[in-house]
Design a protein around this motif. Structure first.
Motif, PDB file in Angstrom:
ATOM      1  N   ASP A  67       0.813  -1.218   0.000  1.00 23.87           N
ATOM      2  CA  ASP A  67       0.000   0.000   0.000  1.00 23.87           C
ATOM      3  C   ASP A  67       0.847   1.269   0.000  1.00 23.87           C
ATOM      4  O   ASP A  67       0.398   2.312  -0.464  1.00 23.87           O
ATOM      5  N   ALA A  68       2.046   1.186   0.563  1.00 28.80           N
ATOM      6  CA  ALA A  68       2.895   2.372   0.708  1.00 28.80           C
ATOM      7  C   ALA A  68       4.350   1.947   0.805  1.00 28.80           C
ATOM      8  O   ALA A  68       4.647   0.767   1.008  1.00 28.80           O
ATOM      9  N   ALA A  69       5.224   2.933   0.672  1.00 29.01           N
ATOM     10  CA  ALA A  69       6.666   2.681   0.794  1.00 29.01           C
ATOM     11  C   ALA A  69       7.279   3.718   1.729  1.00 29.01           C
ATOM     12  O   ALA A  69       6.909   4.893   1.699  1.00 29.01           O
ATOM     13  N   ILE A  70       8.206   3.252   2.548  1.00 25.05           N
ATOM     14  CA  ILE A  70       9.001   4.132   3.394  1.00 25.05           C
ATOM     15  C   ILE A  70      10.451   3.942   2.967  1.00 25.05           C
ATOM     16  O   ILE A  70      10.951   2.820   2.950  1.00 25.05           O
ATOM     17  N   VAL A  71      11.094   5.048   2.609  1.00 22.08           N
ATOM     18  CA  VAL A  71      12.463   5.003   2.099  1.00 22.08           C
ATOM     19  C   VAL A  71      13.392   5.667   3.114  1.00 22.08           C
ATOM     20  O   VAL A  71      13.265   6.862   3.391  1.00 22.08           O
ATOM     21  N   LEU A  72      14.316   4.878   3.648  1.00 21.21           N
ATOM     22  CA  LEU A  72      15.251   5.351   4.672  1.00 21.21           C
ATOM     23  C   LEU A  72      16.675   5.015   4.264  1.00 21.21           C
ATOM     24  O   LEU A  72      17.481   4.573   5.078  1.00 21.21           O
ATOM     25  N   LEU A  73      16.975   5.198   2.999  1.00 28.00           N
ATOM     26  CA  LEU A  73      18.295   4.842   2.497  1.00 28.00           C
ATOM     27  C   LEU A  73      19.367   5.704   3.133  1.00 28.00           C
ATOM     28  O   LEU A  73      19.177   6.897   3.350  1.00 28.00           O
ATOM     29  N   GLY A  74      20.492   5.091   3.421  1.00 33.53           N
ATOM     30  CA  GLY A  74      21.623   5.811   3.988  1.00 33.53           C
ATOM     31  C   GLY A  74      22.911   5.322   3.362  1.00 33.53           C
ATOM     32  O   GLY A  74      22.920   4.390   2.563  1.00 33.53           O
ATOM     33  N   PHE A 105       7.040   7.808   1.615  1.00 31.65           N
ATOM     34  CA  PHE A 105       7.723   8.731   2.515  1.00 31.65           C
ATOM     35  C   PHE A 105       9.202   8.454   2.415  1.00 31.65           C
ATOM     36  O   PHE A 105       9.627   7.300   2.445  1.00 31.65           O
ATOM     37  N   SER A 106       9.992   9.490   2.280  1.00 30.05           N
ATOM     38  CA  SER A 106      11.433   9.336   2.201  1.00 30.05           C
ATOM     39  C   SER A 106      12.108  10.240   3.212  1.00 30.05           C
ATOM     40  O   SER A 106      11.742  11.412   3.352  1.00 30.05           O
ATOM     41  N   LEU A 107      13.062   9.684   3.932  1.00 26.50           N
ATOM     42  CA  LEU A 107      13.847  10.446   4.895  1.00 26.50           C
ATOM     43  C   LEU A 107      15.304  10.200   4.585  1.00 26.50           C
ATOM     44  O   LEU A 107      15.745   9.060   4.455  1.00 26.50           O
ATOM     45  N   SER A 108      16.057  11.281   4.468  1.00 25.17           N
ATOM     46  CA  SER A 108      17.484  11.159   4.183  1.00 25.17           C
ATOM     47  C   SER A 108      18.257  11.768   5.341  1.00 25.17           C
ATOM     48  O   SER A 108      18.070  12.918   5.693  1.00 25.17           O
ATOM     49  N   VAL A 109      19.100  10.948   5.950  1.00 22.51           N
ATOM     50  CA  VAL A 109      19.924  11.410   7.051  1.00 22.51           C
ATOM     51  C   VAL A 109      21.354  11.023   6.740  1.00 22.51           C
ATOM     52  O   VAL A 109      21.645   9.861   6.455  1.00 22.51           O
ATOM     53  N   SER A 110      22.236  11.976   6.765  1.00 22.69           N
ATOM     54  CA  SER A 110      23.648  11.693   6.511  1.00 22.69           C
ATOM     55  C   SER A 110      24.465  12.123   7.706  1.00 22.69           C
ATOM     56  O   SER A 110      24.151  13.107   8.372  1.00 22.69           O
TER      57      SER A 110
END
Length: 114
Positions: A67-74, A105-110
Protein backbone atom coordinates in the motif's frame (compact mmCIF):
# COMPACT_ATOMS: atom_id res chain seq x y z
CA UNK A 1 -2.97 1.29 4.54
CA UNK A 2 -1.63 -1.87 6.16
CA UNK A 3 1.07 -3.26 3.86
CA UNK A 4 4.27 -1.22 3.88
CA UNK A 5 7.50 -1.70 1.91
CA UNK A 6 10.57 -0.46 3.78
CA UNK A 7 13.88 0.38 2.12
CA UNK A 8 16.82 0.98 4.44
CA UNK A 9 15.32 -1.17 7.19
CA UNK A 10 18.60 -2.32 8.71
CA UNK A 11 20.06 1.10 9.48
CA UNK A 12 19.62 2.87 12.80
CA UNK A 13 16.54 4.81 11.66
CA UNK A 14 15.18 1.83 9.74
CA UNK A 15 15.28 -0.43 12.79
CA UNK A 16 13.34 2.20 14.78
CA UNK A 17 10.74 2.37 12.00
CA UNK A 18 10.46 -1.44 11.92
CA UNK A 19 9.86 -1.57 15.67
CA UNK A 20 7.20 1.14 15.55
CA UNK A 21 5.43 -0.33 12.51
CA UNK A 22 5.33 -3.81 14.04
CA UNK A 23 3.95 -2.41 17.30
CA UNK A 24 1.21 -0.71 15.27
CA UNK A 25 0.32 -4.05 13.65
CA UNK A 26 1.42 -3.12 10.13
CA UNK A 27 2.57 -5.76 7.67
CA UNK A 28 6.14 -4.95 6.70
CA UNK A 29 8.13 -6.12 3.69
CA UNK A 30 11.77 -5.02 3.76
CA UNK A 31 14.36 -5.11 0.99
CA UNK A 32 17.75 -5.76 2.59
CA UNK A 33 21.19 -6.68 1.31
CA UNK A 34 21.97 -8.69 4.44
CA UNK A 35 18.98 -10.46 6.07
CA UNK A 36 21.14 -11.29 9.12
CA UNK A 37 20.89 -7.60 10.09
CA UNK A 38 17.17 -7.97 10.78
CA UNK A 39 16.85 -8.57 14.55
CA UNK A 40 15.80 -12.11 15.50
CA UNK A 41 12.64 -10.83 17.24
CA UNK A 42 11.39 -9.48 13.88
CA UNK A 43 12.28 -12.43 11.65
CA UNK A 44 8.75 -13.90 11.83
CA UNK A 45 6.93 -10.56 11.52
CA UNK A 46 8.86 -8.93 8.66
CA UNK A 47 8.71 -10.28 5.11
CA UNK A 48 12.39 -9.98 4.18
CA UNK A 49 13.44 -9.76 0.54
CA UNK A 50 17.18 -10.18 -0.01
CA UNK A 51 18.32 -7.81 -2.72
CA UNK A 52 19.51 -4.33 -3.56
CA UNK A 53 17.81 -1.01 -4.36
CA UNK A 54 20.09 -0.74 -7.38
CA UNK A 55 18.34 -3.79 -8.88
CA UNK A 56 14.99 -2.82 -10.43
CA UNK A 57 13.59 -6.36 -10.17
CA UNK A 58 14.36 -6.51 -6.42
CA UNK A 59 12.69 -3.14 -5.87
CA UNK A 60 9.59 -4.09 -7.86
CA UNK A 61 9.28 -7.43 -6.03
CA UNK A 62 9.42 -5.57 -2.73
CA UNK A 63 6.75 -3.07 -3.78
CA UNK A 64 4.39 -5.60 -5.39
CA UNK A 65 1.08 -5.70 -3.50
CA UNK A 66 2.09 -3.03 -0.98
CA UNK A 67 0.00 0.00 0.00
CA UNK A 68 2.90 2.37 0.71
CA UNK A 69 6.67 2.68 0.79
CA UNK A 70 9.00 4.13 3.39
CA UNK A 71 12.46 5.00 2.10
CA UNK A 72 15.25 5.35 4.67
CA UNK A 73 18.29 4.84 2.50
CA UNK A 74 21.62 5.81 3.99
CA UNK A 75 25.28 5.60 3.20
CA UNK A 76 26.27 3.23 6.00
CA UNK A 77 30.05 2.89 5.97
CA UNK A 78 30.49 3.92 2.33
CA UNK A 79 33.08 6.69 2.27
CA UNK A 80 33.56 7.02 -1.47
CA UNK A 81 31.27 8.04 -4.31
CA UNK A 82 28.11 5.97 -4.69
CA UNK A 83 24.74 6.09 -6.42
CA UNK A 84 22.90 4.07 -3.76
CA UNK A 85 20.71 6.97 -2.69
CA UNK A 86 20.13 8.67 -6.05
CA UNK A 87 19.76 5.59 -8.25
CA UNK A 88 18.05 3.65 -5.46
CA UNK A 89 15.40 6.35 -5.02
CA UNK A 90 14.97 6.57 -8.79
CA UNK A 91 14.32 2.80 -8.89
CA UNK A 92 11.87 3.01 -5.99
CA UNK A 93 9.88 5.87 -7.54
CA UNK A 94 9.76 4.02 -10.86
CA UNK A 95 8.72 0.82 -9.08
CA UNK A 96 5.99 2.65 -7.15
CA UNK A 97 4.56 3.83 -10.45
CA UNK A 98 4.69 0.42 -12.13
CA UNK A 99 3.37 -1.43 -9.05
CA UNK A 100 0.73 1.26 -8.39
CA UNK A 101 1.92 2.11 -4.88
CA UNK A 102 0.46 5.56 -4.32
CA UNK A 103 1.84 6.57 -0.90
CA UNK A 104 5.44 7.06 0.02
CA UNK A 105 7.72 8.73 2.52
CA UNK A 106 11.43 9.34 2.20
CA UNK A 107 13.85 10.45 4.90
CA UNK A 108 17.48 11.16 4.18
CA UNK A 109 19.92 11.41 7.05
CA UNK A 110 23.65 11.69 6.51
CA UNK A 111 26.41 11.72 9.05
CA UNK A 112 29.61 13.63 8.57
CA UNK A 113 32.66 12.88 10.66
CA UNK A 114 35.28 15.63 10.76
Amino acid sequence: MNKIAVFGATGVTGLCVLKSAIEKGLNIRALVRNPAKIPKEYEHTVDVIKGDVLNVQDVNATLRGQDAAIVLLGMGNILGPTTVMSKGLENIISGMKSEKVESGFSLSVSEFVC
